[in-house]
Scaffold this active site. Structure first.
Site, PDB file in Angstrom:
ATOM      1  N   ARG A   1      34.664  37.578  49.504  1.00  0.00           N
ATOM      2  CA  ARG A   1      33.735  37.864  50.492  1.00  0.00           C
ATOM      3  C   ARG A   1      32.478  38.717  50.038  1.00  0.00           C
ATOM      4  O   ARG A   1      31.235  38.429  50.399  1.00  0.00           O
ATOM      5  CB  ARG A   1      34.164  38.179  51.806  1.00  0.00           C
TER       6      ARG A   1
ATOM      7  N   ASN B   1      27.599  42.640  57.563  1.00  0.00           N
ATOM      8  CA  ASN B   1      28.248  43.370  56.132  1.00  0.00           C
ATOM      9  C   ASN B   1      29.168  44.707  56.898  1.00  0.00           C
ATOM     10  O   ASN B   1      29.690  45.087  55.819  1.00  0.00           O
ATOM     11  CB  ASN B   1      27.546  43.984  55.385  1.00  0.00           C
TER      12      ASN B   1
ATOM     13  N   HIS C   1      38.180  30.425  53.282  1.00  0.00           N
ATOM     14  CA  HIS C   1      38.557  30.890  54.662  1.00  0.00           C
ATOM     15  C   HIS C   1      39.989  30.628  54.415  1.00  0.00           C
ATOM     16  O   HIS C   1      40.824  30.702  55.513  1.00  0.00           O
ATOM     17  CB  HIS C   1      37.987  30.213  55.824  1.00  0.00           C
TER      18      HIS C   1
ATOM     19  N   HIS D   1      28.466  37.537  49.883  1.00  0.00           N
ATOM     20  CA  HIS D   1      27.430  38.319  50.666  1.00  0.00           C
ATOM     21  C   HIS D   1      26.409  39.000  49.645  1.00  0.00           C
ATOM     22  O   HIS D   1      25.220  39.063  50.247  1.00  0.00           O
ATOM     23  CB  HIS D   1      28.195  39.572  51.602  1.00  0.00           C
TER      24      HIS D   1
END
Length: 331
Positions: free
Chosen positions: A63, A97, A195, A67
């Site tokens: 992740r 974040n 996910h 990001h």
């Protein structure tokens, strides 16, 4: 205005995609072969030693890479701390974040690499390599990671808020967000497949349970009723719950498999953005193809999508810098 709406906007988007698509820079496999030949092995060894003791970090580091790449490209800007000299809040403090994890892990890898080759390996490359290696250690797919990224010197919280697609995204906003980074609808589906591992916090989806579209007591009709009730009774018992964590792929959150896509088709995707993937005939067809195919094929296609994502707007050559410490620009 639905989807891309007017022709003018569509043409602008096509131009933007063309620009992004040509801005991958000069990355190459084994970029550090001469300047720091042990770099990738040092990173891999660190990951192989540490991740088995904290396997949930694999999803967090994956992740983190996502990001990072969606704001100013894959340049390590998400790692920067706020200082008086930066004069602005950095990406770290932006709402998308605030639940990111893995920063100390990246610092540990950087320290190990710096001990071998000071000032050679970028933090941006470390983030990309660690994301891949940590997923592999937990039994997930392998993908190629060309290197040669350099670190950015700018990090703005407002840009993170504007560029990272929230879990409340509908299909139109997801399509626009990914297309602006040069990623197509199939890559949107494949990257959403991340996910299948990891967890989330209630605020990311509780509006689907308690006040969908701002109406108190209204549930998101696209969410399976039994699943929604279970989340309310056993997990997010209050819309104000900010601490409870929930598996994104219940019962299979530690396995990189096709279960996530199967749940999405059953209206049991945790996020509104998951459900949005079934509102387009194109993306729903991609999901069905993945579910009906093999895990090996998913791994291969996911890997290609990750390699492409890792090339978004990278800085190479003389652009940016090689940070001494990942959380701060060089003085």
């Amino acid at each position: 205005m639905s989807k891309f709406g007017y022709l003018g906007n569509f043409l602008v988007l096509c131009i933007l995609v063309g620009i992004v698509g040509s801005s991958h820079g000069q990355l190459q496999l084994n970029f550090y072969a001469k300047s720091c030949p042990q770099a990738e092995k040092i990173i891999q060894d660190y990951v192989q030693k540490q991740i088995p003791h904290a396997p949930s970090l694999a999803a967090a580091l994956l992740r983190l890479h996502f990001h990072d790449c969606f704001v100013r490209g894959c340049d390590g800007s998400v790692l920067l701390n706020f200082t008086l000299s930066t004069k602005n809040q950095t990406e770290k403090v932006a709402v998308p974040n605030q639940t990111l994890r893995g920063f100390p892990f990246i610092d540990g890898v950087k320290k190990a690499v710096e001990a071998e080759c000071p000032g050679v390996v970028s933090c941006a490359d470390i983030v990309a390599l660690v994301a891949r290696d940590s997923v592999v250690v937990t039994g997930g797919p392998y993908w190629k990671v060309p290197t040669g990224r350099r670190d950015g010197r700018i990090s703005n919280a407002s840009e993170a808020l504007a560029n990272i697609p929230p879990p409340t995204s509908n299909f139109s906003s997801l399509q626009t967000s990914f297309a602006s980074k040069g990623l197509d609808l199939k890559e949107l589906v494949l990257l959403s497949g991340a996910h299948t591992i990891g967890v989330s916090h209630c605020p990311s989806f509780s509006s689907r349970l308690y006040n969908f579209t701002g109406v108190w007591g209204k549930k998101d009709p696209s969410l399976d009723s039994e699943y929604a009730s279970n989340l309310k009774m056993k997990k997010c018992k209050s819309i104000n719950d900010n601490t409870t964590i929930v598996e994104m792929d219940p019962g299979s959150s530690s396995k990189f498999d096709l279960s996530y896509f199967q749940l999405v088709l059953k209206r049991k995707g945790l996020f509104q953005s998951d459900a949005a993937l079934t509102t387009s005939a194109t993306t729903k067809s991609f999901i069905n193809q993945l579910v009906q195919g093999s895990l090996k094929q998913f791994y291969a296609e996911f890997g290609v999508a990750m390699e492409k994502m890792g090339k978004i707007e990278v800085k190479t050559g003389s652009a940016g810098e090689i940070r001494k410490h990942c959380a701060a620009v060089n003085s």
